[in-house]
Design an enzyme around this catalytic site. Sequence first.
Site, short mmCIF file in Angstrom:
data_model
loop_
_atom_site.label_atom_id
_atom_site.label_comp_id
_atom_site.label_asym_id
_atom_site.label_seq_id
_atom_site.Cartn_x
_atom_site.Cartn_y
_atom_site.Cartn_z
N HIS A 127 1.88 -35.36 -25.66
CA HIS A 127 1.20 -34.16 -26.18
C HIS A 127 0.42 -33.44 -25.08
O HIS A 127 -0.44 -32.61 -25.38
CB HIS A 127 0.27 -34.52 -27.36
CG HIS A 127 1.02 -34.86 -28.62
ND1 HIS A 127 0.43 -35.48 -29.70
CD2 HIS A 127 2.31 -34.64 -28.98
CE1 HIS A 127 1.33 -35.65 -30.66
NE2 HIS A 127 2.48 -35.16 -30.24
N CYS B 54 -7.45 -15.70 -17.68
CA CYS B 54 -6.29 -15.73 -16.79
C CYS B 54 -6.34 -14.45 -15.94
O CYS B 54 -6.80 -13.41 -16.42
CB CYS B 54 -5.00 -15.78 -17.59
SG CYS B 54 -3.54 -15.92 -16.55
N GLY C 1 -3.22 -47.66 -32.84
CA GLY C 1 -4.19 -46.62 -33.22
C GLY C 1 -3.62 -45.26 -33.50
O GLY C 1 -4.21 -44.26 -33.10
N THR C 2 -2.50 -45.21 -34.22
CA THR C 2 -1.99 -43.89 -34.63
C THR C 2 -1.80 -43.87 -36.14
O THR C 2 -1.35 -44.85 -36.74
CB THR C 2 -0.69 -43.51 -33.89
OG1 THR C 2 -0.29 -42.21 -34.34
CG2 THR C 2 0.44 -44.50 -34.08
N SER C 3 -2.12 -42.71 -36.75
CA SER C 3 -1.99 -42.58 -38.20
C SER C 3 -0.52 -42.42 -38.62
O SER C 3 -0.20 -42.56 -39.79
CB SER C 3 -2.78 -41.36 -38.69
OG SER C 3 -2.31 -40.19 -38.03
C1 BJW Z 1 -7.99 -47.43 -34.74
C2 BJW Z 1 -9.26 -47.68 -34.24
C3 BJW Z 1 -9.41 -48.80 -33.42
C4 BJW Z 1 -9.37 -45.87 -35.42
N1 BJW Z 1 -8.35 -49.58 -33.16
N2 BJW Z 1 -6.96 -48.22 -34.46
C5 BJW Z 1 8.83 -33.46 -39.72
C6 BJW Z 1 8.24 -33.58 -40.97
C7 BJW Z 1 7.09 -32.87 -41.28
C8 BJW Z 1 6.50 -32.02 -40.36
C9 BJW Z 1 7.06 -31.91 -39.11
C10 BJW Z 1 8.21 -32.62 -38.81
N3 BJW Z 1 8.54 -32.33 -37.52
C11 BJW Z 1 7.63 -31.47 -37.02
C12 BJW Z 1 6.72 -31.18 -37.97
C13 BJW Z 1 5.56 -30.28 -37.82
C14 BJW Z 1 4.40 -30.87 -37.08
C15 BJW Z 1 3.84 -32.05 -37.86
O1 BJW Z 1 4.01 -33.20 -37.54
N4 BJW Z 1 3.06 -31.76 -38.89
C16 BJW Z 1 2.37 -32.79 -39.68
C17 BJW Z 1 1.02 -32.23 -40.08
C18 BJW Z 1 3.22 -33.21 -40.84
N5 BJW Z 1 4.75 -31.27 -35.71
C19 BJW Z 1 4.77 -30.39 -34.73
O2 BJW Z 1 4.54 -29.20 -34.91
C20 BJW Z 1 5.12 -30.90 -33.36
N6 BJW Z 1 6.12 -30.09 -32.77
C21 BJW Z 1 7.43 -30.17 -33.13
O3 BJW Z 1 7.84 -31.03 -33.88
O4 BJW Z 1 8.23 -29.21 -32.56
C22 BJW Z 1 9.51 -28.96 -33.15
C23 BJW Z 1 9.27 -28.08 -34.35
C24 BJW Z 1 8.57 -26.90 -34.21
C25 BJW Z 1 8.37 -26.10 -35.32
C26 BJW Z 1 8.82 -26.51 -36.58
C27 BJW Z 1 9.51 -27.71 -36.70
C28 BJW Z 1 9.75 -28.50 -35.58
C29 BJW Z 1 3.91 -30.82 -32.41
C30 BJW Z 1 2.79 -31.71 -32.81
C31 BJW Z 1 1.62 -31.53 -31.85
C32 BJW Z 1 0.39 -32.33 -32.25
N7 BJW Z 1 -0.70 -31.97 -31.43
C33 BJW Z 1 -1.99 -32.65 -31.57
C34 BJW Z 1 -3.01 -31.92 -30.67
C35 BJW Z 1 -2.73 -32.22 -29.19
C36 BJW Z 1 -3.77 -31.71 -28.29
C37 BJW Z 1 -5.15 -32.25 -28.54
O5 BJW Z 1 -5.40 -33.46 -28.52
O6 BJW Z 1 -6.00 -31.41 -28.74
O7 BJW Z 1 -1.86 -34.02 -31.15
S1 BJW Z 1 -2.54 -32.80 -33.25
C38 BJW Z 1 -3.26 -34.41 -33.08
O8 BJW Z 1 -2.54 -35.39 -33.89
C39 BJW Z 1 -3.01 -34.80 -31.63
C40 BJW Z 1 -2.64 -36.25 -31.75
O9 BJW Z 1 -1.96 -36.66 -30.59
C41 BJW Z 1 -1.82 -36.27 -33.01
C42 BJW Z 1 -1.66 -37.63 -33.62
O10 BJW Z 1 -2.87 -38.13 -34.08
P1 BJW Z 1 -3.22 -39.67 -33.91
O11 BJW Z 1 -3.29 -40.03 -32.48
O12 BJW Z 1 -2.31 -40.49 -34.75
O13 BJW Z 1 -4.73 -39.69 -34.44
P2 BJW Z 1 -5.28 -39.81 -35.96
O14 BJW Z 1 -6.69 -39.38 -35.92
O15 BJW Z 1 -4.40 -39.15 -36.92
O16 BJW Z 1 -5.21 -41.39 -36.26
C43 BJW Z 1 -6.01 -42.33 -35.54
C44 BJW Z 1 -5.69 -43.73 -36.03
O17 BJW Z 1 -6.46 -44.65 -35.29
C45 BJW Z 1 -6.03 -43.96 -37.51
O18 BJW Z 1 -4.88 -44.50 -38.17
C46 BJW Z 1 -7.17 -44.98 -37.47
O19 BJW Z 1 -7.12 -45.90 -38.54
C47 BJW Z 1 -6.91 -45.67 -36.16
N8 BJW Z 1 -8.08 -46.29 -35.53
N9 BJW Z 1 -10.12 -46.70 -34.74
C48 BJW Z 1 -7.15 -49.27 -33.72
N10 BJW Z 1 -10.63 -49.12 -32.90
ZN ZN Z 2 -1.75 -14.90 -17.52
#
Ligand code: BJW
Ligand code: ZN
Length: 250
Positions: free
Chosen positions: A122, A151, A190-192
């Site tokens: 990401h 920019c 640690g991913t949801s």
């Molecule tokens: C612990 C702990 C401890 C706590 N020990 N554990 C298919 C189906 C449905 C939707 C889609 C699909 N394909 C694509 C989509 C759309 C979309 C999507 O997924 N939407 C969902 C809302 C359903 N995806 C996209 O748009 C992606 N692009 C794409 O697919 O392009 C092709 C396309 C384009 C257009 C249309 C269709 C296809 C891009 C996704 C980009 C995500 N970006 C972010 C921001 C990045 C920059 C930043 O950081 O600012 O990435 S969003 C945010 O979520 C960030 C993270 O990397 C990402 C994942 O979150 P993560 O890491 O899992 O964190 P949490 O908070 O969710 O979970 C934390 C976990 O830790 C929890 O479970 C806790 O329990 C646990 N925990 N303490 C162990 N101590």
């Molecule tokens: Zn520019």
Amino acid sequence: MQQITKRITDFINTLDNINNVVVVVGAGISVGSGLTTFRGPGGLYENKTVEELASRAGFAEDPLLVWSWYKARMERMFEVEPNSAHHALVKLERRGLLSLLITQNVDGLHRRAGQSKLIEIHGTVVKTHCFDHCGRTAELDGPPEDIPVKCECGSYQRPSVVWFGEQLNSEHLQKVDEVIDNADLMITVGTSGYVYPVANFPFVAKHKGVKLVDFNINRTQISDMADLFVQVPSEISLPIFVDELIVRNF
Ligand code: BJW
Ligand code: ZN
């Protein structure tokens, strides 16, 4: 803790031969360093969700708000240190067991811990590029002083991260496919499992017969299909798992 170590050892003893481990990481790994997750406590910023902030539409509507969010997060990211879970993954790599670490985190903690076989799928907050595609890029060595970052073309620079609706790097996705094809174990930490396409990686692996271990403090769709789910903070469980895997000496 003894009980957890026993569950881990018993599981590792069921494995035949482990040489190619793929690791998929999310925000939970950095909680032990003092960072917050997206969807847990502290996941909201100015009453906006991550889905609203991390998008082109969100930036176009309010670049200052989005940059304020990144600046506040960056201030914390630069203050904190990698934790024992990050270091355990470096150990896995140095013992020659790791094929690839795929992190969704943009916080740079894996690199700072010394990880090399790493894809920041990401993106990263230390790089920026033009929001209006003029091609200008920049590197940051700390949180920017003046936001929104300008920019030279008159538009704004934006963080080089992947927002909702944006494509992930196709070379990264191809590399992920290759490593999953050759993997014998996938570890998720640690991913949801909420955000695609990364949320699919454990399903693809499982479908190909790769063993799956999940470390999370909460149950998710990934834990539900894992061969082993360890519901303990990863800063505690992951070092135990890596040490036990190394002791087994495949
Ligand atoms: C612990 C702990 C401890 C706590 N020990 N554990 C298919 C189906 C449905 C939707 C889609 C699909 N394909 C694509 C989509 C759309 C979309 C999507 O997924 N939407 C969902 C809302 C359903 N995806 C996209 O748009 C992606 N692009 C794409 O697919 O392009 C092709 C396309 C384009 C257009 C249309 C269709 C296809 C891009 C996704 C980009 C995500 N970006 C972010 C921001 C990045 C920059 C930043 O950081 O600012 O990435 S969003 C945010 O979520 C960030 C993270 O990397 C990402 C994942 O979150 P993560 O890491 O899992 O964190 P949490 O908070 O969710 O979970 C934390 C976990 O830790 C929890 O479970 C806790 O329990 C646990 N925990 N303490 C162990 N101590
Ligand atoms: Zn520019």
